[in-house]
Design a protein around this motif. Structure first.
Motif, short mmCIF file in Angstrom:
data_model
loop_
_atom_site.label_atom_id
_atom_site.label_comp_id
_atom_site.label_asym_id
_atom_site.label_seq_id
_atom_site.Cartn_x
_atom_site.Cartn_y
_atom_site.Cartn_z
N PHE A 42 42.72 29.22 26.03
CA PHE A 42 42.40 30.52 26.56
C PHE A 42 43.43 31.35 25.64
O PHE A 42 44.45 31.22 25.52
CB PHE A 42 42.56 30.67 27.90
N HIS A 44 44.76 35.55 25.75
CA HIS A 44 44.67 36.80 26.22
C HIS A 44 45.68 37.69 25.51
O HIS A 44 46.81 37.62 25.36
CB HIS A 44 45.51 36.97 27.74
N GLU A 55 49.28 41.37 31.72
CA GLU A 55 47.90 42.08 31.22
C GLU A 55 47.54 43.04 32.46
O GLU A 55 46.43 44.08 32.23
CB GLU A 55 46.84 41.13 31.08
N TRP A 56 48.09 43.13 34.07
CA TRP A 56 47.81 44.00 34.82
C TRP A 56 48.50 45.26 34.81
O TRP A 56 48.43 45.91 35.59
CB TRP A 56 47.68 43.26 36.14
N HIS A 103 39.69 43.21 27.71
CA HIS A 103 40.17 42.93 29.24
C HIS A 103 40.07 44.28 30.01
O HIS A 103 39.37 45.02 29.57
CB HIS A 103 41.76 42.33 28.99
N HIS A 104 40.39 43.97 31.30
CA HIS A 104 40.15 45.01 32.10
C HIS A 104 40.73 46.38 31.66
O HIS A 104 40.39 47.56 31.97
CB HIS A 104 41.04 44.86 33.54
N TYR A 146 35.64 36.16 26.12
CA TYR A 146 35.99 36.43 27.30
C TYR A 146 35.54 38.15 27.16
O TYR A 146 35.94 38.63 26.16
CB TYR A 146 37.29 36.31 27.38
N TRP A 192 32.46 34.36 28.27
CA TRP A 192 33.31 34.09 29.62
C TRP A 192 33.30 35.41 30.32
O TRP A 192 34.57 36.20 29.72
CB TRP A 192 34.52 33.62 28.99
N ASP A 194 34.28 38.34 33.05
CA ASP A 194 35.36 38.30 33.95
C ASP A 194 35.12 39.43 34.97
O ASP A 194 34.18 40.26 34.70
CB ASP A 194 36.62 38.44 33.50
N ARG A 225 30.82 34.44 36.08
CA ARG A 225 31.69 35.82 36.74
C ARG A 225 30.72 36.97 36.67
O ARG A 225 31.34 38.22 36.71
CB ARG A 225 33.10 35.86 36.08
N GLU A 236 40.51 29.43 39.18
CA GLU A 236 41.39 29.86 38.40
C GLU A 236 42.79 29.58 39.07
O GLU A 236 43.01 29.51 40.27
CB GLU A 236 41.20 31.19 38.44
N CYS A 249 41.01 27.16 34.55
CA CYS A 249 41.58 27.77 33.73
C CYS A 249 43.06 28.16 34.39
O CYS A 249 43.04 28.64 35.48
CB CYS A 249 40.91 29.26 33.12
N TRP A 256 48.76 35.61 31.94
CA TRP A 256 48.01 35.51 31.16
C TRP A 256 48.08 36.33 29.79
O TRP A 256 48.26 35.70 28.83
CB TRP A 256 46.29 35.99 31.54
C1 GLC Z 1 41.93 37.25 36.55
C2 GLC Z 1 42.87 38.08 36.05
C3 GLC Z 1 42.87 38.24 34.73
C4 GLC Z 1 42.67 37.16 33.89
C5 GLC Z 1 41.62 36.12 34.54
C6 GLC Z 1 41.47 34.78 33.91
O1 GLC Z 1 40.53 37.65 36.77
O2 GLC Z 1 42.46 39.62 36.63
O3 GLC Z 1 43.85 39.06 34.11
O4 GLC Z 1 42.13 37.48 32.66
O5 GLC Z 1 42.05 35.99 35.78
O6 GLC Z 1 40.60 33.94 34.52
#
Ligand code: GLC
Length: 425
Positions: A42, A44, A55-56, A103-104, A146, A192, A194, A225, A236, A249, A256
């Motif tokens: 994986f 990120h 990442e948040w 990503h988010h 992803y 993938w 999320d 998801r 997770e 994962c 991540w």
């Molecule tokens: C969660 C997290 C995220 C990450 C993901 C991986 O949803 O919010 O940051 O990418 O898990 O499974």
């Protein structure tokens, strides 16, 4: 109209994998490579890699969009950084890769016509997903995308929950990007998704979206998801077996995305052992790296995955070609199976004698898996002892003994307890 008719499928040809898949047989065919692959990388990677604070960070530190998006003017990884990721994945014995295309935070690593908030139109000036795809292919890796449905940057990303016009715009944007990802990179192996906050699967129009995905990519595997079960489940940060296909994962440390201060690395032992547990229960293991902003891989990840690869060099066949294994009970070993052969993966080497309780079958022959050297054994009703073993563990990660049995190896711990009761009267 019945829901089945809406999905264009009769109840007979639907399966439990969700409404957009065809038949169980077709899913088994599509998923065969994935089951055998077992172990994936994986990745990120995004603007959060510049911050190096998880990442948040955007959400958790309350960073305004106007401030956060300036990072796009700094994010310019070295060309073809993904080649080193693919090489490391191969060294570790992994067979596929899944990278965050968005990503988010909402920043797209791919070329999209739908926003300028994407790598080719910002400092990087090039399509990082295209580089990743090229790198994966050149190392013979399958690859997936992803894609986060939740989007903190898009103006309708939260508004869509209670404003129908916003929902329409946002869902069109999301479907449009998924269409781009499934159209512009040739064959894609995995999609993938999320976080599907803040909409329901109906709000996302997930069925329609996934039907489109399967039209564009007939053999693709889709995770669960988007709110629909589809092809596989995604536990997770823990390992949990399901009766349907699953992939656990996990991070190598606790983040991540790149987090410069996170030094809580899992050892190569822990990672191999997790992989063995996934194998025993027929799941996949998707293990994450969080490259730095320049695309380089944190040194601990390189070292740990290289050690994992050394173990995999001698044991890949046990991981990629395994049957479900019912034998589970031991505090010092774990087990995998191929047909009638039980593989005992000894984690805590007991010394010259290794015993397991409750094996229901007769052992016909035993050997050290790596050297092929025969191992002596004595079998009683509830115990089999392997004897004459080296005093010290031959492999510090997991030493494997292969025990060929006269049927599919199974273990019955209850029988031992009943036997003990008989002994005590
Ligand atoms: C969660 C997290 C995220 C990450 C993901 C991986 O949803 O919010 O940051 O990418 O898990 O499974």
């Amino acid at each position: 109209m019945s829901p089945a008719a809406l999905w264009g499928q009769t109840p007979q040809n639907r399966n439990d994998g969700g409404p957009t898949t065809s038949t169980v047989e077709d899913r088994n065919r599509r998923m065969q490579w994935w089951h055998e692959a077992r172990f994936g990388m994986f990745i990120h990677f995004g603007l959060y890699s510049v911050l190096g604070r998880h990442e948040w960070a955007m959400e958790q530190e309350g960073i305004p969009v106007v401030e956060y998006q300036l990072l796009a003017q700094q994010f310019n990884p070295k060309p073809h950084a993904a080649r080193a990721w693919a090489k490391l994945a191969k060294t570790a014995g992994m067979k596929y890769m899944v990278m965050t295309t968005k990503h988010h935070e909402g920043f797209c690593l791919f070329n999209t016509k739908l926003t300028s908030y994407c790598a080719p139109k910002q400092a990087a000036g090039r399509d990082l997903v295209a580089e990743y795809v090229e790198a994966a292919r050149s190392e013979g890796m399958r690859f997936g995308f992803y894609y986060s449905l939740m989007d903190w940057h898009h103006p309708d990303g939260a508004l869509c929950a209670h404003d129908e016009a916003a929902r329409r715009r946002f869902v069109d944007y999301i479907h449009g990007q998924v269409r781009e990802l499934c159209s512009n990179y040739g064959k894609v192996d995995v999609l993938w998704y999320d976080v599907n906050w803040p909409l329901t699967p109906e709000g996302w129009e997930s069925e329609k979206m996934n039907r489109m995905v399967r039209q564009l990519q007939p053999d693709i595997l889709i995770n669960n998801r988007s709110g629909i079960p589809e092809d596989f489940t995604t536990p997770e940060q823990h390992i949990q077996a399901f009766s349907t296909p699953w992939e656990s994962c996990m991070t190598m440390n606790d983040s991540w995305g790149y987090q410069r201060a996170d030094d809580d690395w899992k050892s190569s032992k822990t990672i191999v052992r997790n992989l063995i547990t996934c194998t025993r229960d027929q799941g996949n293991y998707l293990l994450n790296i969080g490259p730095k902003a320049d695309g380089s891989i944190p040194q601990p990840s390189i070292e740990i995955l290289t050690m994992v690869g050394q173990w995999m060099d001698g044991h890949a066949d046990l991981i990629h070609r395994a049957d479900p294994c019912q034998v589970k009970r031991s505090e010092f070993a774990n087990f995998t199976r191929q047909r009638n052969t039980l593989y005992i993966h000894a984690y805590f080497w007991p010394g010259e004698t290794l015993a397991i309780g409750g094996l229901q079958q007769k052992v016909l022959a035993a050997k050290m898996y790596n050297t092929g050297q025969p191992v002596k054994f004595v079998q009683e009703e509830f115990r089999v002892q392997f004897t004459g073993l080296p005093a010290a563990a031959p492999d510090p990660i997991a030493t494997v003994i292969a025990a060929e049995c006269d049927g599919e190896p199974t273990q019955d711990q209850m029988a031992i307890r009943i036997h003990r009761e008989r002994e005590s009267v």
